[in-house]
Design a protein around this motif. Sequence first.
Motif, short mmCIF file in Angstrom:
data_model
loop_
_atom_site.label_atom_id
_atom_site.label_comp_id
_atom_site.label_asym_id
_atom_site.label_seq_id
_atom_site.Cartn_x
_atom_site.Cartn_y
_atom_site.Cartn_z
N PHE A 121 -10.00 4.91 -12.05
CA PHE A 121 -8.31 4.41 -11.70
C PHE A 121 -8.41 2.93 -11.42
CE2 PHE A 121 -8.75 8.79 -10.78
CZ PHE A 121 -7.69 9.46 -11.54
N VAL A 131 -6.68 -0.86 -9.88
CA VAL A 131 -5.39 -1.23 -9.20
C VAL A 131 -5.51 -2.91 -9.18
CG1 VAL A 131 -5.09 0.95 -7.90
CG2 VAL A 131 -6.81 -0.93 -6.88
N ARG A 169 -9.83 4.40 -6.19
CA ARG A 169 -9.14 3.53 -6.81
C ARG A 169 -9.77 2.05 -6.69
NH1 ARG A 169 -5.49 5.85 -3.04
NH2 ARG A 169 -4.20 7.57 -4.13
N ILE A 175 -2.78 1.65 -12.15
CA ILE A 175 -1.91 2.11 -10.92
C ILE A 175 -1.14 0.52 -10.99
CG2 ILE A 175 -1.47 2.63 -8.69
CD1 ILE A 175 -4.26 4.05 -8.90
N GLU A 208 2.30 6.91 -15.18
CA GLU A 208 1.72 6.16 -14.22
C GLU A 208 2.55 4.96 -13.86
OE1 GLU A 208 -1.04 7.52 -16.67
OE2 GLU A 208 -2.20 5.85 -16.15
N ALA A 228 -2.93 8.70 -8.92
CA ALA A 228 -2.06 7.85 -9.83
C ALA A 228 -0.80 7.56 -9.44
CB ALA A 228 -2.19 8.11 -11.16
N ASP A 229 -0.45 8.30 -8.21
CA ASP A 229 1.18 8.34 -7.73
C ASP A 229 1.97 8.68 -8.80
OD1 ASP A 229 3.16 8.17 -5.95
OD2 ASP A 229 2.98 5.94 -6.05
N SER A 230 1.82 9.73 -9.74
CA SER A 230 2.49 9.93 -10.85
C SER A 230 3.03 11.39 -10.91
CB SER A 230 1.56 9.73 -12.10
OG SER A 230 0.56 10.76 -12.15
#
Length: 324
Positions: free
Chosen positions: A35, A37, A54, A80, A122, A207-209
């Motif tokens: 992941f 960022v 992340r 992300i 994402e 992934a805050d998805s």
Amino acid sequence: MYPLTRLRRLRRTESLRSLVRETSLSPRDFIAPLFVVHGTGIREEIGSMPGQYRLSVDCLLEECRTLAELDVAGVMLFGIPEHKDATGSEAYSEQGIVQQAIRAIKRELPELIVIADICMCEYTDHGHCGIIHECEVVNDETLVYLSRQAVSFAEAGVDMVAPSDMMDGRIIAMRRALDEAGFSSLPIMSYAAKFSSAFYGPFRDAADSAPSFGDRRAYQMDPANGREALREIESDIEEGADIVMVKPALPYLDVIKEASMRYDLPIAAYQVSGEYAMIKAAAANGWIDEDRIVMESLLSIRRAGAKIIMTYFAAHAARLLREK
Ligand code: PBG
């Protein structure tokens, strides 16, 4: 028949067991999902995935160096974005975080295979895998955006693209777009049989998805359907997929097995975040032997017929193989 047949004869010593062992594992079969960022110096552990982070591009490079050193075949990148919007515009921006990561890795570690996940979830503010019209993910319009994302990753120098959105017709659409842009040699690994699975839970934290409304059952597959999975795989092969993937792995070994018997192209399997989290949680409680469970689960995925395994245990398993 017994006593003529005694299957234990070949299990007596490790040398004999090793001689007749049918399946083996190699770090060259592993792809590590990572992941990435924005920022620098960021190495933030994911709560539901202990040992996974992340990473900002500088830290990602460090991780990639370790993986390459361990002889892991490659990485699969998930981005992300800085901000999310209705059409996931960072997904196909030259300055997108995955595009930056691809350029950085290929510059420093040209041998490491870099694969990029193609999907909108994402990058969109609603968290769905495509474009939304009246609360529905519209198929054909989404194909344009997915193709744009694939071409953008290709321009950044990716080695392979891996569409995970489950729209119909995305493989042929992407193949045409890549060919037109001059990338006819770039392979596509399709997440062909991707089930609508609760095993993706920890990934969506990472992934805050998670979708902001509804779920993904109108595009990802029903976990009850093995025969339909074969139709998905077959149609992606016809559309030009070079590798087909089954996902998740352990709960769908039957699909991997069937696909590997029917089709002659390489089969991949994705041991997903929930599979990883379950093993980590049980091991943290001292309920299972983590090292042995990691190797046994990976071996099972190979035995079922997957050549390539996406796994968060890539580095861990590579170390265990080296120690052996
Ligand atoms: C993007 C995507 C997901 C995963 C891989 N690509 C999430 C989802 O479909 O919700 C899951 C991977 C994992 O759980 O480890 N669509």
